[in-house]
Design an enzyme around this catalytic site. Structure first.
Site, PDB file in Angstrom:
ATOM      1  N   GLY A 134       0.782  -1.116  -0.165  1.00 32.14           N
ATOM      2  CA  GLY A 134       0.044  -0.153  -0.022  1.00 32.14           C
ATOM      3  C   GLY A 134       0.941   1.044   0.044  1.00 32.14           C
ATOM      4  O   GLY A 134       0.156   2.496   0.214  1.00 32.14           O
ATOM      5  N   ARG A 191      -4.692  13.485  -3.200  1.00 30.90           N
ATOM      6  CA  ARG A 191      -5.213  13.910  -4.551  1.00 30.90           C
ATOM      7  C   ARG A 191      -6.617  14.265  -4.052  1.00 30.90           C
ATOM      8  O   ARG A 191      -7.332  13.667  -3.237  1.00 30.90           O
ATOM      9  CB  ARG A 191      -4.914  12.830  -5.243  1.00 30.90           C
ATOM     10  CG  ARG A 191      -5.509  11.596  -5.190  1.00 30.90           C
ATOM     11  CD  ARG A 191      -5.094  10.605  -6.337  1.00 30.90           C
ATOM     12  NE  ARG A 191      -5.949   9.198  -5.894  1.00 30.90           N
ATOM     13  CZ  ARG A 191      -5.651   8.229  -6.881  1.00 30.90           C
ATOM     14  NH1 ARG A 191      -5.038   8.345  -7.921  1.00 30.90           N
ATOM     15  NH2 ARG A 191      -6.249   7.135  -6.455  1.00 30.90           N
ATOM     16  N   ARG A 198     -15.253   4.827 -10.277  1.00 34.60           N
ATOM     17  CA  ARG A 198     -14.848   4.390 -11.507  1.00 34.60           C
ATOM     18  C   ARG A 198     -15.955   3.540 -12.275  1.00 34.60           C
ATOM     19  O   ARG A 198     -16.728   2.861 -11.587  1.00 34.60           O
ATOM     20  CB  ARG A 198     -13.672   3.570 -11.399  1.00 34.60           C
ATOM     21  CG  ARG A 198     -12.526   4.168 -10.574  1.00 34.60           C
ATOM     22  CD  ARG A 198     -11.855   3.249  -9.496  1.00 34.60           C
ATOM     23  NE  ARG A 198     -10.857   3.964  -8.581  1.00 34.60           N
ATOM     24  CZ  ARG A 198      -9.782   4.449  -9.108  1.00 34.60           C
ATOM     25  NH1 ARG A 198      -9.008   3.819 -10.267  1.00 34.60           N
ATOM     26  NH2 ARG A 198      -8.820   4.878  -8.224  1.00 34.60           N
ATOM     27  N   ASP A 268     -10.884  -0.270 -14.481  1.00 37.08           N
ATOM     28  CA  ASP A 268     -11.062   0.230 -13.082  1.00 37.08           C
ATOM     29  C   ASP A 268     -10.039   1.420 -13.007  1.00 37.08           C
ATOM     30  O   ASP A 268     -10.295   2.168 -12.068  1.00 37.08           O
ATOM     31  CB  ASP A 268     -10.157  -0.719 -12.129  1.00 37.08           C
ATOM     32  CG  ASP A 268      -8.943  -1.339 -12.841  1.00 37.08           C
ATOM     33  OD1 ASP A 268      -8.886  -2.170 -13.573  1.00 37.08           O
ATOM     34  OD2 ASP A 268      -7.795  -0.869 -12.266  1.00 37.08           O
ATOM     35  N   ASN A 269      -9.745   1.973 -14.285  1.00 34.01           N
ATOM     36  CA  ASN A 269      -9.122   3.453 -14.363  1.00 34.01           C
ATOM     37  C   ASN A 269      -9.955   4.381 -15.128  1.00 34.01           C
ATOM     38  O   ASN A 269      -9.211   5.378 -15.288  1.00 34.01           O
ATOM     39  CB  ASN A 269      -7.512   3.001 -14.744  1.00 34.01           C
ATOM     40  CG  ASN A 269      -6.534   2.531 -13.867  1.00 34.01           C
ATOM     41  OD1 ASN A 269      -6.559   2.520 -12.764  1.00 34.01           O
ATOM     42  ND2 ASN A 269      -5.730   1.849 -14.590  1.00 34.01           N
TER      43      ASN A 269
END
Length: 513
Positions: A134, A191, A198, A268-269
């Site tokens: 992670g 961010r 998504r 997923d992006n």
């Protein structure tokens, strides 16, 4: 910063459990897991985006805020969590995925009522880390911080970056997956986005046949992010899908406009809001090549090459359509909408190209002109951005050989110069069909063609300098990316120097964090 105003609206509406447990596993029937950032003992702030902080309602930075920026010692009002989603990766169904390196702090509302989600990337493992730690390394964090802000100022829909910090620990990564892992400095980037939802969030729920939850998520998304949709019943979900298709097509055209190659266009992006999301092995275009991919993992198939991004976005929308069909219940509508996507994309794309060339409208014959131009660009290996910068200045007195050799990545022999002359003649002939003046045409070009793009070799130089303890290049690049349609630093308006051609991180990258 006003972190006490951060809320968690999403987790009030949807199921979640597994609090604080980061063991990797499947979490069926659950959309998120509450999980805490790992915490870092010796963090150090590298840079902070004051303008963004003020804009979203967090206010000014104080020294004590560093804890929040790396996920340390969080106040009780913040319940952090990671979301589960699924996806198609490189064309194959990958099943459950999720926020493996991202942890959401929640949502803040500014004085104007605008809501913004805030998220750490690299702050520790989640149940969706798939046996990873992670964490994130400095190089990937710098790339995300700078490129997301660069895209904003270029006018491309994107997530944004609030801060970049050292974690004070090393992270081991195999940068090129070559069997040579090395310790690198760890970092965390904060961010922000209106939403990080998504395609994959909807794919996961639909694949699990949790259609009641799917309906709740779609309604939540429409109510919060598509308020212009006021229809009812199935029509509401049809309007939702059509709007996603339009936003996605518009985003792809913007990528083509500035020469951005994402590198990992897995479902997923893909943002449900049409944002550029997840800056991994991306690249801005140097030499023009429709078959260019910056991602070593995408070789040899080049599924996500520059010229295929429109096609792949349509393929991804097909997968989203399959996921939403239990609510829409109209396969003919979905097929028609997706077929129309191509027509809309290409018309919007060609209209964009007209503006890049200074044409006031799309005319018969322009498609052939664009095709010939693409062939010339690839054969002569011309720099995409610099080509249009030079085109603004070309007149009959220019020395075409010197001009185009300066922006080419190969040696231009006399026969190639003749091809350039033929193209310039064809271009001038086409300009004469404009209904606007030459001066107006140049103004049109200057509004849409950037003078500065954040190239990989710029980022490589910046990362190397930060590793050495300096931030001069970081500060200079931050100024340049805020003014991409001006030539503030002429030394940045050059093609990639040859010494960077074969350096990892300049020409090709991997998905390594």
């Amino acid at each position: 910063m006003n972190i006490e105003n951060i809320k968690q609206p999403f987790i009030k509406n949807f199921p979640g459990d597994f609090s604080g447990n980061t063991i990797q596993r499947n979490t069926p029937k659950v959309l998120f897991s509450t999980v805490s950032p790992v915490g870092f003992e010796k963090p150090e702030l590298i840079t902070f985006n004051e303008e963004l902080s003020e804009e979203i309602g967090l206010g000014k930075f104080e020294e004590k805020d560093l804890d929040f920026l790396v996920g340390n010692n969080l106040p009780e009002n913040i319940q952090t969590y990671a979301t589960a989603y699924a996806g198609h990766q490189f064309g194959n169904w990958a099943g459950q995925l999720g926020d493996g390196r991202a942890i959401l702090a929640g949502e803040i509302t500014n004085d104007s009522g605008k809501k913004t989600e805030i998220q750490w990337k690299g702050a520790g493992a989640t149940p969706y880390s798939r046996h990873a730690d992670g964490r994130a390394v400095l190089r990937s964090s710098v790339r995300e911080y700078l490129m997301s802000e660069a895209m904003l100022h270029l006018g491309v829909p994107t997530t944004r970056a609030l801060s970049l910090s050292f974690t004070g620990e090393d992270v081991v990564r195999d940068m090129m997956y070559s069997g040579n892992p090395q310790a690198e400095k760890g970092a965390v980037v904060v961010r922000t986005a209106e939403s990080f939802l998504r395609f994959g969030h909807f794919e996961l729920i639909s694949a699990q046949q949790e259609y009641d939850t799917l309906e709740k998520l779609v309604n939540f998304t429409i109510d919060n992010y598509y308020p212009q949709i006021t229809s009812e019943g199935n029509q509401k979900y049809k309007d939702f899908f059509q709007e996603i298709c339009k936003r996605t097509a518009d985003l792809m055209v913007e990528w083509f406009r500035v020469g951005f190659v994402h590198g990992v266009m897995n479902t997923d992006n893909m943002s449900i809001l049409g944002l550029t999301i997840d800056y991994g092995p991306y690249s801005m275009m140097d030499e023009y090549d429709l078959n260019f991919t910056p991602n070593t993992t995408d070789l040899p198939g080049r599924r996500y090459a520059f010229g295929k991004q429109g096609q792949i976005s349509q393929w991804n929308l097909w997968q989203l359509a399959n996921s939403l069909n239990p609510l829409i219940e109209d396969e003919q509508f979905l097929e028609k909408t997706l077929n129309e996507f191509g027509d809309y994309f290409w018309k919007t794309h060609d209209t964009m190209l007209c503006k890049k060339f200074g044409f006031d409208q799309l005319l018969d014959g322009d498609e052939e002109f664009f095709t010939n131009w693409q062939g010339l660009m690839q054969e002569l290996q011309l720099d995409y951005t610099l080509f249009f910068n030079e085109l603004e200045k070309i007149d009959n007195k220019n020395n075409l050989k010197d001009t185009f050799q300066r922006i080419s990545y190969t040696l231009l022999h006399p026969e190639k110069i003749l091809k350039i002359e033929d193209f310039i003649n064809a271009y001038n002939t086409r300009l004469n069909r404009n209904l606007i003046s030459k001066e107006e045409s140049i103004t049109l070009m200057q509004k849409i063609n950037p003078k500065f793009i954040l190239r990989n070799f710029h980022l490589y130089q910046c990362i190397e300098e930060i590793n050495s303890g300096k931030t001069d290049i970081l500060e200079k690049l931050t100024t340049a990316l805020k003014n991409p349609y001006q030539e503030i630093y002429p030394e940045y308006s050059i093609k990639r120097p040859s010494e960077y051609d074969d350096i990892s991180g300049c020409s090709m990258l991997s998905c390594s964090s």
